[in-house]
Design an enzyme around this catalytic site. Structure first.
Site, PDB file in Angstrom:
ATOM      1  N   ARG A  40       0.806  -1.200   0.000  1.00  7.91           N
ATOM      2  CA  ARG A  40       0.000   0.000   0.000  1.00  7.91           C
ATOM      3  C   ARG A  40       0.846   1.259   0.000  1.00  7.91           C
ATOM      4  O   ARG A  40       0.353   2.344  -0.235  1.00  7.91           O
ATOM      5  CB  ARG A  40      -0.883   0.012   1.270  1.00  7.91           C
ATOM      6  CG  ARG A  40      -1.985  -0.999   1.210  1.00  7.91           C
ATOM      7  CD  ARG A  40      -2.769  -0.957   2.527  1.00  7.91           C
ATOM      8  NE  ARG A  40      -2.930  -2.313   2.992  1.00  7.91           N
ATOM      9  CZ  ARG A  40      -3.310  -2.588   4.243  1.00  7.91           C
ATOM     10  NH1 ARG A  40      -3.535  -1.626   5.112  1.00  7.91           N
ATOM     11  NH2 ARG A  40      -3.455  -3.833   4.618  1.00  7.91           N
ATOM     12  N   GLY A  41       2.133   1.099   0.282  1.00 11.29           N
ATOM     13  CA  GLY A  41       2.992   2.269   0.470  1.00 11.29           C
ATOM     14  C   GLY A  41       3.041   3.237  -0.694  1.00 11.29           C
ATOM     15  O   GLY A  41       3.322   4.414  -0.526  1.00 11.29           O
ATOM     16  N   GLU A  96       7.835   1.534  -6.524  1.00 13.65           N
ATOM     17  CA  GLU A  96       7.965   1.107  -5.124  1.00 13.65           C
ATOM     18  C   GLU A  96       8.172   2.345  -4.259  1.00 13.65           C
ATOM     19  O   GLU A  96       8.849   3.285  -4.662  1.00 13.65           O
ATOM     20  CB  GLU A  96       9.155   0.132  -5.038  1.00 13.65           C
ATOM     21  CG  GLU A  96       9.564  -0.323  -3.660  1.00 13.65           C
ATOM     22  CD  GLU A  96       8.579  -1.234  -2.960  1.00 13.65           C
ATOM     23  OE1 GLU A  96       7.408  -0.830  -2.835  1.00 13.65           O
ATOM     24  OE2 GLU A  96       8.982  -2.319  -2.506  1.00 13.65           O
ATOM     25  N   ASP A  97       7.565   2.352  -3.077  1.00 15.80           N
ATOM     26  CA  ASP A  97       7.720   3.501  -2.184  1.00 15.80           C
ATOM     27  C   ASP A  97       9.142   3.591  -1.636  1.00 15.80           C
ATOM     28  O   ASP A  97       9.787   4.623  -1.700  1.00 15.80           O
ATOM     29  CB  ASP A  97       6.701   3.424  -1.030  1.00 15.80           C
ATOM     30  CG  ASP A  97       6.686   2.056  -0.333  1.00 15.80           C
ATOM     31  OD1 ASP A  97       7.447   1.142  -0.737  1.00 15.80           O
ATOM     32  OD2 ASP A  97       5.908   1.890   0.621  1.00 15.80           O
ATOM     33  N   ASP A 100      14.427  -1.201   1.010  1.00 15.61           N
ATOM     34  CA  ASP A 100      15.256  -1.417   2.200  1.00 15.61           C
ATOM     35  C   ASP A 100      16.197  -2.581   1.888  1.00 15.61           C
ATOM     36  O   ASP A 100      17.290  -2.371   1.365  1.00 15.61           O
ATOM     37  CB  ASP A 100      14.339  -1.677   3.396  1.00 15.61           C
ATOM     38  CG  ASP A 100      15.103  -1.900   4.699  1.00 15.61           C
ATOM     39  OD1 ASP A 100      16.342  -1.853   4.667  1.00 15.61           O
ATOM     40  OD2 ASP A 100      14.476  -2.134   5.738  1.00 15.61           O
ATOM     41  N   THR A 101      15.775  -3.816   2.148  1.00 21.04           N
ATOM     42  CA  THR A 101      16.644  -4.951   1.817  1.00 21.04           C
ATOM     43  C   THR A 101      16.625  -5.246   0.318  1.00 21.04           C
ATOM     44  O   THR A 101      17.561  -5.851  -0.213  1.00 21.04           O
ATOM     45  CB  THR A 101      16.167  -6.236   2.534  1.00 21.04           C
ATOM     46  OG1 THR A 101      14.842  -6.531   2.078  1.00 21.04           O
ATOM     47  CG2 THR A 101      16.161  -6.065   4.028  1.00 21.04           C
ATOM     48  N   GLY A 102      15.542  -4.880  -0.367  1.00 19.51           N
ATOM     49  CA  GLY A 102      15.408  -5.181  -1.790  1.00 19.51           C
ATOM     50  C   GLY A 102      14.728  -6.513  -2.054  1.00 19.51           C
ATOM     51  O   GLY A 102      14.467  -6.870  -3.201  1.00 19.51           O
ATOM     52  N   LEU A 105      11.296  -6.114  -3.921  1.00 19.44           N
ATOM     53  CA  LEU A 105      11.442  -5.735  -5.314  1.00 19.44           C
ATOM     54  C   LEU A 105      12.008  -6.865  -6.165  1.00 19.44           C
ATOM     55  O   LEU A 105      11.527  -7.114  -7.272  1.00 19.44           O
ATOM     56  CB  LEU A 105      12.337  -4.505  -5.402  1.00 19.44           C
ATOM     57  CG  LEU A 105      12.143  -3.738  -6.681  1.00 19.44           C
ATOM     58  CD1 LEU A 105      10.708  -3.254  -6.785  1.00 19.44           C
ATOM     59  CD2 LEU A 105      13.079  -2.573  -6.724  1.00 19.44           C
ATOM     60  N   LYS A 128      17.248   3.182   0.831  1.00 21.02           N
ATOM     61  CA  LYS A 128      18.102   3.271   2.023  1.00 21.02           C
ATOM     62  C   LYS A 128      19.557   3.070   1.630  1.00 21.02           C
ATOM     63  O   LYS A 128      19.907   2.092   0.959  1.00 21.02           O
ATOM     64  CB  LYS A 128      17.662   2.251   3.071  1.00 21.02           C
ATOM     65  CG  LYS A 128      16.362   2.681   3.713  1.00 21.02           C
ATOM     66  CD  LYS A 128      16.033   1.887   4.954  1.00 21.02           C
ATOM     67  CE  LYS A 128      14.611   2.198   5.375  1.00 21.02           C
ATOM     68  NZ  LYS A 128      14.138   1.351   6.465  1.00 21.02           N
ATOM     69  N   PHE A 149      14.107   3.800  10.038  1.00 20.84           N
ATOM     70  CA  PHE A 149      12.729   3.473   9.687  1.00 20.84           C
ATOM     71  C   PHE A 149      11.948   4.769   9.536  1.00 20.84           C
ATOM     72  O   PHE A 149      11.847   5.561  10.464  1.00 20.84           O
ATOM     73  CB  PHE A 149      12.095   2.569  10.752  1.00 20.84           C
ATOM     74  CG  PHE A 149      10.849   1.908  10.249  1.00 20.84           C
ATOM     75  CD1 PHE A 149      10.920   0.739   9.504  1.00 20.84           C
ATOM     76  CD2 PHE A 149       9.611   2.482  10.475  1.00 20.84           C
ATOM     77  CE1 PHE A 149       9.771   0.145   9.007  1.00 20.84           C
ATOM     78  CE2 PHE A 149       8.453   1.892   9.986  1.00 20.84           C
ATOM     79  CZ  PHE A 149       8.539   0.721   9.253  1.00 20.84           C
ATOM     80  N   ASP A 156       4.093   3.551   6.280  1.00 15.45           N
ATOM     81  CA  ASP A 156       3.494   3.371   7.602  1.00 15.45           C
ATOM     82  C   ASP A 156       4.425   2.726   8.602  1.00 15.45           C
ATOM     83  O   ASP A 156       5.434   2.109   8.245  1.00 15.45           O
ATOM     84  CB  ASP A 156       2.257   2.479   7.486  1.00 15.45           C
ATOM     85  CG  ASP A 156       2.634   1.014   7.264  1.00 15.45           C
ATOM     86  OD1 ASP A 156       3.415   0.737   6.328  1.00 15.45           O
ATOM     87  OD2 ASP A 156       2.183   0.145   8.037  1.00 15.45           O
ATOM     88  N   ARG A 162       0.639   6.992   7.332  1.00 14.75           N
ATOM     89  CA  ARG A 162       0.714   7.044   5.869  1.00 14.75           C
ATOM     90  C   ARG A 162       0.273   8.398   5.336  1.00 14.75           C
ATOM     91  O   ARG A 162       0.655   8.818   4.259  1.00 14.75           O
ATOM     92  CB  ARG A 162      -0.205   5.981   5.246  1.00 14.75           C
ATOM     93  CG  ARG A 162       0.266   4.561   5.446  1.00 14.75           C
ATOM     94  CD  ARG A 162      -0.530   3.637   4.525  1.00 14.75           C
ATOM     95  NE  ARG A 162      -0.434   2.245   4.925  1.00 14.75           N
ATOM     96  CZ  ARG A 162       0.536   1.410   4.538  1.00 14.75           C
ATOM     97  NH1 ARG A 162       1.497   1.829   3.751  1.00 14.75           N
ATOM     98  NH2 ARG A 162       0.537   0.163   4.938  1.00 14.75           N
TER      99      ARG A 162
HETATM  100  P1  IMP Z   1      12.446  -4.550   1.419  1.00 17.31           P
HETATM  101  O1  IMP Z   1      11.839  -5.805   0.879  1.00 17.31           O
HETATM  102  O2  IMP Z   1      13.254  -4.802   2.655  1.00 17.31           O
HETATM  103  O3  IMP Z   1      13.228  -3.759   0.384  1.00 17.31           O
HETATM  104  O4  IMP Z   1      11.276  -3.648   1.937  1.00 17.31           O
HETATM  105  C1  IMP Z   1      10.411  -3.087   1.075  1.00 17.31           C
HETATM  106  C2  IMP Z   1       9.060  -2.755   1.696  1.00 17.31           C
HETATM  107  O5  IMP Z   1       9.095  -2.677   3.112  1.00 17.31           O
HETATM  108  C3  IMP Z   1       8.650  -1.396   1.241  1.00 17.31           C
HETATM  109  O6  IMP Z   1       7.854  -1.511   0.100  1.00 17.31           O
HETATM  110  C4  IMP Z   1       7.876  -0.847   2.413  1.00 17.31           C
HETATM  111  O7  IMP Z   1       6.525  -1.188   2.287  1.00 17.31           O
HETATM  112  C5  IMP Z   1       8.466  -1.531   3.606  1.00 17.31           C
HETATM  113  N1  IMP Z   1       9.481  -0.682   4.266  1.00 17.31           N
HETATM  114  C6  IMP Z   1      10.833  -0.807   4.201  1.00 17.31           C
HETATM  115  N2  IMP Z   1      11.458   0.121   4.913  1.00 17.31           N
HETATM  116  C7  IMP Z   1      10.488   0.897   5.458  1.00 17.31           C
HETATM  117  C8  IMP Z   1      10.506   2.071   6.293  1.00 17.31           C
HETATM  118  O8  IMP Z   1      11.556   2.623   6.694  1.00 17.31           O
HETATM  119  N3  IMP Z   1       9.296   2.581   6.616  1.00 17.31           N
HETATM  120  C9  IMP Z   1       8.108   2.023   6.204  1.00 17.31           C
HETATM  121  N4  IMP Z   1       8.050   0.943   5.404  1.00 17.31           N
HETATM  122  C10 IMP Z   1       9.228   0.378   5.045  1.00 17.31           C
HETATM  123 MG    MG Z   2       5.968  -1.322  -0.076  1.00 15.62          MG
END
Ligand code: IMP
Ligand code: MG
Length: 173
Positions: A40-41, A96-97, A100-102, A105, A128, A149, A156, A162
């Site tokens: 939803r981000g 994508e909003d 973080d780790t990827g 995506l 990040k 974060f 959120d 949000r």
């Molecule tokens: P990843 O899979 O770790 O790259 O995280 C991606 C998803 O986690 C994003 O699409 C966000 O929805 C959520 N997310 C990651 N970091 C944050 C943050 O700092 N604040 C809020 N949502 C986050």
């Molecule tokens: Mg997201």
């Protein structure tokens, strides 16, 4: 209530997004484009650059969940809602909003690739710093942010914040 320190003001986001929208319009001139936002981000970020894209585009969404209610990725990507547009042979822009780790995506990229689009281009509002392991290039990147974060502008913390017009960091105490 928790204290939120502003990291990126609303005005700065608006300017950057307008630039990104213009860049996308010129890069995809004459192409058949489907924009897929990851919910939803993305719900605010999606509306803004898409509003600045001066091309006929199809807009679709997919909802995935990785975090549950926590602040750390679970590493497991669950498709809550799949997109419904036909994308075979078309140019997909994946929105994508925040990256973080990827993990999210990378997995969504895989899922979309299986449907054989002409191309997949990644656009993210926030990335990040020094952390993500996204295997594909992030072609449109709004801002690099420190490894904290963040909330607001669609993002959120356990379902809250949000609606904030800026991106901020939650400060304890
Ligand atoms: P990843 O899979 O770790 O790259 O995280 C991606 C998803 O986690 C994003 O699409 C966000 O929805 C959520 N997310 C990651 N970091 C944050 C943050 O700092 N604040 C809020 N949502 C986050
Ligand atoms: Mg997201």
């Amino acid at each position: 209530m928790e204290n939120i320190e502003q990291l990126i003001p609303a005005q700065t986001i608006a300017h950057r997004i307008e630039e990104m929208g213009r860049q996308i319009s010129s890069d995809f001139q004459g192409k058949d484009v489907v924009v897929i936002g990851i919910l939803r981000g993305c719900f605010i970020f999606m509306a803004d650059p898409v509003g600045h894209i001066d091309l006929p585009v199809t807009v679709d969404f997919m909802e995935v969940s990785t975090y549950g209610d926590g602040k750390q990725s679970s590493g497991i990507v669950k498709i809550v809602k799949d997109f419904s547009s036909s994308i075979t042979g078309r140019h997909v822009i994946l929105v994508e909003d925040i990256i973080d780790t990827g993990i999210t995506l990378n997995q969504v990229f895989e899922i979309i690739s299986m449907k054989r689009p002409a191309s997949i281009t990644i656009a993210a509002l926030l990335v990040k710093e020094g952390k993500h392991g996204v295997t594909e290039p992030i072609v449109y990147e709004g801002f690099q942010i420190p490894d904290e974060f963040v909330v607001g502008y669609g993002l959120d913390a356990a379902g809250l914040y949000r609606n904030l017009p800026y991106v901020g960091v939650i400060k304890q105490g």
